[in-house]
Design an enzyme around this catalytic site. Structure first.
Site, PDB file in Angstrom:
ATOM      1  N   HIS A  13       4.889   6.216   3.292  1.00 46.54           N
ATOM      2  CA  HIS A  13       5.158   5.435   1.908  1.00 46.54           C
ATOM      3  C   HIS A  13       6.495   5.601   2.081  1.00 46.54           C
ATOM      4  O   HIS A  13       6.639   6.753   1.450  1.00 46.54           O
ATOM      5  CB  HIS A  13       4.296   5.922   0.926  1.00 46.54           C
ATOM      6  CG  HIS A  13       5.084   5.139  -0.290  1.00 46.54           C
ATOM      7  ND1 HIS A  13       3.822   4.848  -1.357  1.00 46.54           N
ATOM      8  CD2 HIS A  13       5.549   5.109  -1.451  1.00 46.54           C
ATOM      9  CE1 HIS A  13       4.563   4.169  -2.407  1.00 46.54           C
ATOM     10  NE2 HIS A  13       6.154   4.672  -3.032  1.00 46.54           N
ATOM     11  N   HIS A  15      10.704   4.003   0.305  1.00 53.44           N
ATOM     12  CA  HIS A  15      11.696   2.978  -0.182  1.00 53.44           C
ATOM     13  C   HIS A  15      12.505   2.971   0.986  1.00 53.44           C
ATOM     14  O   HIS A  15      13.554   3.276   0.857  1.00 53.44           O
ATOM     15  CB  HIS A  15      11.288   2.963  -1.798  1.00 53.44           C
ATOM     16  CG  HIS A  15      10.776   3.127  -2.357  1.00 53.44           C
ATOM     17  ND1 HIS A  15       9.539   1.869  -3.012  1.00 53.44           N
ATOM     18  CD2 HIS A  15       9.441   3.422  -2.803  1.00 53.44           C
ATOM     19  CE1 HIS A  15       8.693   2.460  -3.517  1.00 53.44           C
ATOM     20  NE2 HIS A  15       8.949   3.424  -3.648  1.00 53.44           N
ATOM     21  N   LEU A  16      13.139   2.172   1.272  1.00 53.05           N
ATOM     22  CA  LEU A  16      14.777   1.384   1.925  1.00 53.05           C
ATOM     23  C   LEU A  16      15.061   0.695   0.984  1.00 53.05           C
ATOM     24  O   LEU A  16      17.102   0.483   1.478  1.00 53.05           O
ATOM     25  CB  LEU A  16      14.530   1.269   3.300  1.00 53.05           C
ATOM     26  CG  LEU A  16      13.568   2.562   4.789  1.00 53.05           C
ATOM     27  CD1 LEU A  16      13.044   1.266   5.841  1.00 53.05           C
ATOM     28  CD2 LEU A  16      14.259   2.825   4.803  1.00 53.05           C
ATOM     29  N   ARG A  17      15.353   0.087   0.209  1.00 53.38           N
ATOM     30  CA  ARG A  17      15.808  -0.575  -0.794  1.00 53.38           C
ATOM     31  C   ARG A  17      16.257  -2.025   0.667  1.00 53.38           C
ATOM     32  O   ARG A  17      15.996  -2.109   1.757  1.00 53.38           O
ATOM     33  CB  ARG A  17      17.379  -0.290  -1.000  1.00 53.38           C
ATOM     34  CG  ARG A  17      16.987   1.375  -2.175  1.00 53.38           C
ATOM     35  CD  ARG A  17      16.224   0.625  -3.316  1.00 53.38           C
ATOM     36  NE  ARG A  17      15.847   2.246  -3.886  1.00 53.38           N
ATOM     37  CZ  ARG A  17      14.064   2.482  -4.679  1.00 53.38           C
ATOM     38  NH1 ARG A  17      13.376   0.862  -4.008  1.00 53.38           N
ATOM     39  NH2 ARG A  17      14.229   3.142  -5.746  1.00 53.38           N
ATOM     40  N   ASN A  41       9.126  -3.630  -2.596  1.00 53.97           N
ATOM     41  CA  ASN A  41       9.056  -3.585  -4.316  1.00 53.97           C
ATOM     42  C   ASN A  41      11.361  -3.931  -4.103  1.00 53.97           C
ATOM     43  O   ASN A  41      11.506  -3.474  -5.258  1.00 53.97           O
ATOM     44  CB  ASN A  41       9.087  -2.661  -5.995  1.00 53.97           C
ATOM     45  CG  ASN A  41       9.702  -1.446  -4.277  1.00 53.97           C
ATOM     46  OD1 ASN A  41       9.804  -1.190  -3.946  1.00 53.97           O
ATOM     47  ND2 ASN A  41       9.450  -0.755  -5.660  1.00 53.97           N
ATOM     48  N   LYS A  99       0.543  -3.956  -0.783  1.00 51.19           N
ATOM     49  CA  LYS A  99       0.419  -3.803  -2.325  1.00 51.19           C
ATOM     50  C   LYS A  99       0.502  -3.628  -3.037  1.00 51.19           C
ATOM     51  O   LYS A  99       0.927  -4.866  -3.679  1.00 51.19           O
ATOM     52  CB  LYS A  99       2.363  -2.926  -2.352  1.00 51.19           C
ATOM     53  CG  LYS A  99       2.470  -1.950  -2.975  1.00 51.19           C
ATOM     54  CD  LYS A  99       2.011  -0.239  -2.705  1.00 51.19           C
ATOM     55  CE  LYS A  99       1.985   0.221  -4.013  1.00 51.19           C
ATOM     56  NZ  LYS A  99       2.828   1.006  -3.784  1.00 51.19           N
ATOM     57  N   HIS A 136      -0.594   1.597  -6.071  1.00 48.16           N
ATOM     58  CA  HIS A 136      -0.099   2.250  -7.119  1.00 48.16           C
ATOM     59  C   HIS A 136      -0.868   2.309  -8.846  1.00 48.16           C
ATOM     60  O   HIS A 136      -1.461   1.524  -9.257  1.00 48.16           O
ATOM     61  CB  HIS A 136       1.856   1.842  -7.856  1.00 48.16           C
ATOM     62  CG  HIS A 136       1.865   2.338  -8.984  1.00 48.16           C
ATOM     63  ND1 HIS A 136       3.099   3.534  -8.193  1.00 48.16           N
ATOM     64  CD2 HIS A 136       1.921   3.139  -9.338  1.00 48.16           C
ATOM     65  CE1 HIS A 136       3.485   3.796  -9.446  1.00 48.16           C
ATOM     66  NE2 HIS A 136       2.939   3.584 -10.740  1.00 48.16           N
ATOM     67  N   HIS A 174       0.669   8.349  -3.535  1.00 47.30           N
ATOM     68  CA  HIS A 174       1.505   9.258  -4.360  1.00 47.30           C
ATOM     69  C   HIS A 174       0.493   9.395  -5.206  1.00 47.30           C
ATOM     70  O   HIS A 174       0.877   9.727  -6.474  1.00 47.30           O
ATOM     71  CB  HIS A 174       3.227   8.569  -4.723  1.00 47.30           C
ATOM     72  CG  HIS A 174       2.920   7.135  -4.515  1.00 47.30           C
ATOM     73  ND1 HIS A 174       1.935   7.359  -6.289  1.00 47.30           N
ATOM     74  CD2 HIS A 174       3.401   6.600  -5.212  1.00 47.30           C
ATOM     75  CE1 HIS A 174       2.357   5.650  -6.986  1.00 47.30           C
ATOM     76  NE2 HIS A 174       3.266   5.252  -5.851  1.00 47.30           N
ATOM     77  N   ASP A 247       7.023   8.933  -0.251  1.00 47.97           N
ATOM     78  CA  ASP A 247       7.746   8.430  -1.969  1.00 47.97           C
ATOM     79  C   ASP A 247       9.100   7.616  -1.832  1.00 47.97           C
ATOM     80  O   ASP A 247       9.311   8.537  -3.180  1.00 47.97           O
ATOM     81  CB  ASP A 247       6.491   8.071  -2.993  1.00 47.97           C
ATOM     82  CG  ASP A 247       6.887   6.900  -3.806  1.00 47.97           C
ATOM     83  OD1 ASP A 247       7.771   5.805  -3.791  1.00 47.97           O
ATOM     84  OD2 ASP A 247       6.856   7.707  -5.390  1.00 47.97           O
ATOM     85  N   ALA A 263      12.875   5.927 -12.272  1.00 49.38           N
ATOM     86  CA  ALA A 263      12.647   6.362 -11.811  1.00 49.38           C
ATOM     87  C   ALA A 263      12.114   6.624 -10.132  1.00 49.38           C
ATOM     88  O   ALA A 263      12.635   5.840 -10.082  1.00 49.38           O
ATOM     89  CB  ALA A 263      11.083   6.526 -12.394  1.00 49.38           C
TER      90      ALA A 263
END
Ligand code: NCD
Ligand code: ZN
Length: 346
Positions: A13, A15-17, A41, A99, A136, A174, A247, A263
């Site tokens: 899990h 996030h790489l943007r 996201n 997701k 989530h 998570h 995460d 967050a």
């Protein structure tokens, strides 16, 4: 014991943007992990297979030349995700899940699912074609206390999804509570959970130690100490249902240290070492490799990696900040000393 050798892990899990932030963070993950499940996201979200394909190419282009890192892509479920899109995703060789963000639950979840009934046809197709559902798991709405959101989600949503689709592979992502540990443990083999390093290392006091600590704020928020203890017990246990998912969620310093701070905790810089720190707290490395490198691939029905990484017991300091376009990034435990260091990867 002052050295640890384990099969190279994966991050289930992450996030790489996107460009240009992607270029600043992906080398940190690629240095440690062979693969990662990439969260969809973005703004706009990764809703279609074509979006996922294009995003995957941008990630590959941002990798250091020598890297073999593989991004495992996911789709962002919305009220309008079609069965056709799920079929296309399951036929692709680069999409490994879809997701579920309840609308309003977290960063960039506004386009998320407003009512589960909207995605039942998509979930049916996912079960049929063997695509993993990442969840989530937080109930939304102003009436729900933020510390109860995960438990409420289990009681009001997750139980029914799992009952209605008992052979849909679900990763409850998570997890932060003993309730989630107990739920996952008590269900069939189609449901598993990821656990972050930060939820193993901090409880909710860390958000308020001597003042407000925005770099310890993420969603789901850290809970009471008994919950951290339950997560640590689950991670270090012989259960095959729990595995690493950082995460890691980069946000520039000025967006964290703000009147309404974002967050997300950036743990990717030293993710494996942070997990080692947690297992060190439990004084039990007997299932470290399973948690980091074996349970995840088995659940996702992928081969385990074929090289190893090594950690050495040696004190080292996490930098105070890292480079990030137009600002800087504050890593989790900035300026603090860790006891384990990855040694053969620089
Ligand atoms: C994530 C982000 O910033 O994208 N934030 C977080 O606190 N974990 C979103 C998420 O996974 O909830
Ligand atoms: Zn996330």
């Amino acid at each position: 014991m002052d050295k640890l050798s384990i099969i190279r892990p994966d991050d289930w899990h992450l996030h790489l943007r996107d460009t240009p932030y992607l270029e600043a963070v992906v080398p940190h993950t690629a240095r440690q992990f062979a693969r990662a499940i990439i969260m969809p996201n973005l703004q706009p979200p990764v809703r279609h297979c074509d979006d996922a394909s294009a995003y995957r190419k941008r990630i590959l282009a941002a990798l250091p030349d020598s890297s073999n890192f593989q991004p495992l892509m996911t789709l962002y479920l919305t009220d309008n995700t079609s069965v056709k899109e799920i079929e296309r995703a399951s036929q692709s060789d680069f999409i490994f899940g879809a997701k579920l963000y309840p609308a309003g639950a977290t960063t960039n979840s506004d386009a998320g699912v407003t009512s589960l009934k909207h995605i039942y046809p998509a979930l049916e197709a996912m079960q049929k074609h063997g695509l993993v559902l990442q969840i989530h798991g937080e109930a939304t709405g102003p009436e729900v206390d933020i510390f109860d959101r995960e438990k409420q989600f289990i009681d009001t949503r997750l139980k029914s999804i799992h009952e209605d689709f008992p052979e849909l592979r679900i990763v409850f992502e998570h997890i932060t509570t003993a309730d989630a540990v107990d739920f996952v443990e008590s269900q069939n083999e189609y449901i598993a959970a990821t656990i972050t390093a930060h939820h193993l290392l901090i409880n909710r006091n860390a958000m308020f130690t001597g003042g407000i600590r925005p770099h310890h704020y993420c969603l789901p928020v850290a809970k009471r100490e008994v919950h951290r203890q339950a997560l640590l017990k689950a991670s270090t246990s012989d259960s095959v249902k729990f595995f690493a998912g950082t995460d890691s969620a980069p946000h520039a310093r000025n967006t964290k240290e703000a009147a309404c701070g974002c967050a997300g905790i950036y743990s990717a810089y030293s993710a494996v070492e942070l997990y080692a720190e947690a297992f060190e707290l439990a004084d039990d490395f007997s299932h470290f490799e399973d948690f980091m490198s074996v349970n995840g691939p088995n659940f996702y029905q992928l081969p385990v990696n074929d090289d190893i990484i090594q950690l050495q017991k040696i004190n080292w300091k996490i930098p105070d900040s890292l480079d990030y376009p137009n600002d800087e990034l504050v890593p989790f435990k900035a300026g603090e000393i860790l006891k384990w260091k990855l040694i053969n990867n620089d």
